[in-house]
Design an enzyme around this catalytic site. Structure first.
Site, PDB file in Angstrom:
ATOM      1  N   ASN A 259       0.850  -1.186   0.000  1.00 38.37           N
ATOM      2  CA  ASN A 259       0.000   0.000   0.000  1.00 38.37           C
ATOM      3  C   ASN A 259       0.881   1.229   0.000  1.00 38.37           C
ATOM      4  OD1 ASN A 259      -1.574   2.306   1.349  1.00 38.37           O
ATOM      5  ND2 ASN A 259      -3.187   0.792   0.998  1.00 38.37           N
ATOM      6  N   THR A 282      -5.066  -0.533  -2.583  1.00 35.09           N
ATOM      7  CA  THR A 282      -5.507   0.806  -2.209  1.00 35.09           C
ATOM      8  C   THR A 282      -6.685   0.672  -1.262  1.00 35.09           C
ATOM      9  OG1 THR A 282      -6.252   2.977  -3.009  1.00 35.09           O
ATOM     10  CG2 THR A 282      -6.954   1.054  -4.289  1.00 35.09           C
ATOM     11  N   GLU A 283      -6.665   1.443  -0.178  1.00 35.37           N
ATOM     12  CA  GLU A 283      -7.590   1.184   0.920  1.00 35.37           C
ATOM     13  C   GLU A 283      -9.051   1.459   0.595  1.00 35.37           C
ATOM     14  OE1 GLU A 283      -5.306   4.988   2.309  1.00 35.37           O
ATOM     15  OE2 GLU A 283      -4.893   3.209   1.114  1.00 35.37           O
ATOM     16  N   ASN A 284      -9.334   2.146  -0.509  1.00 33.48           N
ATOM     17  CA  ASN A 284     -10.737   2.363  -0.861  1.00 33.48           C
ATOM     18  C   ASN A 284     -11.334   1.197  -1.624  1.00 33.48           C
ATOM     19  OD1 ASN A 284      -8.852   3.471  -2.872  1.00 33.48           O
ATOM     20  ND2 ASN A 284     -10.687   3.944  -4.049  1.00 33.48           N
ATOM     21  N   SER A 324     -11.340  -4.126   2.878  1.00 34.64           N
ATOM     22  CA  SER A 324     -10.013  -3.591   2.591  1.00 34.64           C
ATOM     23  C   SER A 324      -9.209  -3.404   3.874  1.00 34.64           C
ATOM     24  CB  SER A 324     -10.137  -2.258   1.848  1.00 34.64           C
ATOM     25  OG  SER A 324      -8.869  -1.780   1.477  1.00 34.64           O
TER      26      SER A 324
END
Length: 448
Positions: A259, A282-284, A324
């Site tokens: 990330n 990606t955290e979204n 996530s």
């Protein structure tokens, strides 16, 4: 199978009552129920508690409710991108409660599952957890986060069938899935409403039993404001920042799930090729992030956590924000590369609170810093006035404690070896004397 009523956007907005708690899906303007929010902004509804990752752009989405004075309180992870929200908070017109992004997503999932809350290592030892119940579980300090629920949820889906089953597009799952489960009344605006059976069962992301009303609403670039035109940056990058990105890339191995944070870490993505075999997260809600597209904006492509359009590599997948961050907290992300404001001798990191500015945006930094298998911090060695950023003890609000493994600056590389801050490498054009003079912390030297 029962059918879910299809109503107008105006009828839907009128179902929200003053003083209620409103859950709003979306990450930035991606998957944001902007039509429902704009219709609500035309009504006298007021004193709302607004729970979302952010409040949208100034005058767009939830930002329009804010501009009209309809919000009493905002609960979320990142509000600094809306200057009107910052001003309202400073002037006392808006009460703000910050929750780390992963904790926000999990609190909504807990609320929808009938769970009272949960313990998480995220935010332990930080000002965010100041008043929280804290316990040591399995050898880790854990912070209790209560579940979140709302009276009404506004969410957006790509497709809905007449039974209320929902399908999301690309990175538009984000907070929508959890919020669809966590409110007493769930209203969905969908790009397309189709007969039952048109969405294959295996492609249903949210089941119809959660949905009370449907609204058909076609999205246009004008609905998203400036977000619709966001493109990757093409400006010339300073060579010293590129050197930091190149050095960080050397730490990533084939097969790693990585990330990359905002700022200098973003440059690493531009250097990665398919031959590196690195799987970007990606955290979204995306795994398998590819390079920026050639042309096209946020309506045509998935977006990363910086809300920049990206492409999907072969084997990529999409998921919601709760899943996530479960990947992050569960130790399934091998490396996080993040920016920093300060790192100290105890491997503590401060990178979310900017000096002199209100504390209105923590985002996913705390979750990533404490949850990734290895934490690499990239930052310039000193502030513009020459103040060291590697310090004896952090004076800025902490992001995480004792989690930093490596620091890469424009002057040097430091590692924590046996718990001790250790200089292991000089960057191009830097001298040992210069590093000694501009580093505030004590460090050992192990230059090869």
């Amino acid at each position: 199978m029962k059918e879910v009523p299809i109503i107008s956007v105006g009828q839907a907005a009128a179902l929200v009552q003053s003083g209620q708690t409103l859950l709003v899906g979306g990450f930035g303007m991606t998957g944001n129920p902007v039509h429902l929010l704009h219709a609500l902004a035309e009504l006298p509804t007021h004193d709302l508690t607004y729970i979302a990752n952010n409040v949208g752009e100034a005058g767009i989405g939830g930002g329009r409710l804010l501009r009209h004075g309809q919000l009493r309180k905002a609960v979320g992870s990142f509000f600094t991108s809306n200057r009107e929200a910052v001003q309202a908070a400073q002037e006392g017109r808006l009460e703000v409660q910050l929750i780390p992004q992963g904790s926000l997503a999990e609190a909504l999932r807990a609320g929808g599952a009938g769970i009272g809350g949960f313990y998480t290592p995220t935010a332990a030892g930080t000002v965010i957890a100041a008043d929280a119940d804290t316990r040591t579980l399995n050898g880790k300090e854990m912070v209790f986060v209560p579940a979140l629920r709302g009276d009404v949820a506004f969410i957006r889906a790509w497709r809905a069938d007449t039974a209320g089953n929902l399908q999301y597009r690309l990175t538009e799952q984000n907070f929508n899935r959890a919020m669809a489960t966590a409110a007493d009344l769930v209203i969905v605006e969908a790009e397309e409403i189709v007969p039952v059976g048109q969405i294959p069962p295996e492609q249903v992301h949210t089941q119809g039993l959660y949905v009370d009303y449907l609204v058909q609403a076609t999205l246009t670039p004008a609905d998203l404001g400036s977000s619709a035109d966001v493109q990757g940056s093409s400006k010339r990058v300073d060579e010293s920042r590129l050197n930091m990105a190149r050095r960080a890339l050397k730490e990533l191995k084939s097969g790693d799930v990585v990330n990359l944070g905002i700022g200098i870490p973003t440059l690493v993505a531009d250097l990665i090729t398919p031959q590196h075999g690195i799987n970007l997260h990606t955290e979204n809600g995306m795994l398998g992030v590819g390079p920026a597209p050639e042309g096209g904006g946020a309506m045509e492509y998935p977006v990363n956590a910086g809300k920049i359009p990206v492409t999907a590599l072969a084997g990529a997948s999409y998921f919601d924000s709760a899943d996530s961050f479960a990947m992050i907290r569960g130790g399934h992300v091998d490396v996080a590369v993040m920016g920093g404001l300060q790192v100290d001798e105890a491997a503590n990191l401060a990178n979310w609170a900017v000096p002199g500015k209100p504390l209105l945006g923590v985002g996913g930094a705390m979750d990533l810093a404490s949850g990734a298998g290895r934490l690499i911090v990239t930052m310039v060695h000193t502030d513009p006035d020459g103040t060291p950023k590697i310090v004896p003890s952090c004076t800025l609000p902490l992001t995480t404690r004792g989690a930093v493994d490596m620091i890469i600056t424009d002057k040097a590389v430091f590692e924590f070896i046996g718990g001790q801050l250790t200089l292991t490498e000089l960057m191009p054009s830097a001298t040992l004397e210069e590093v000694r003079a501009t580093t505030g912390a004590k460090f050992a030297e192990a230059l090869g």
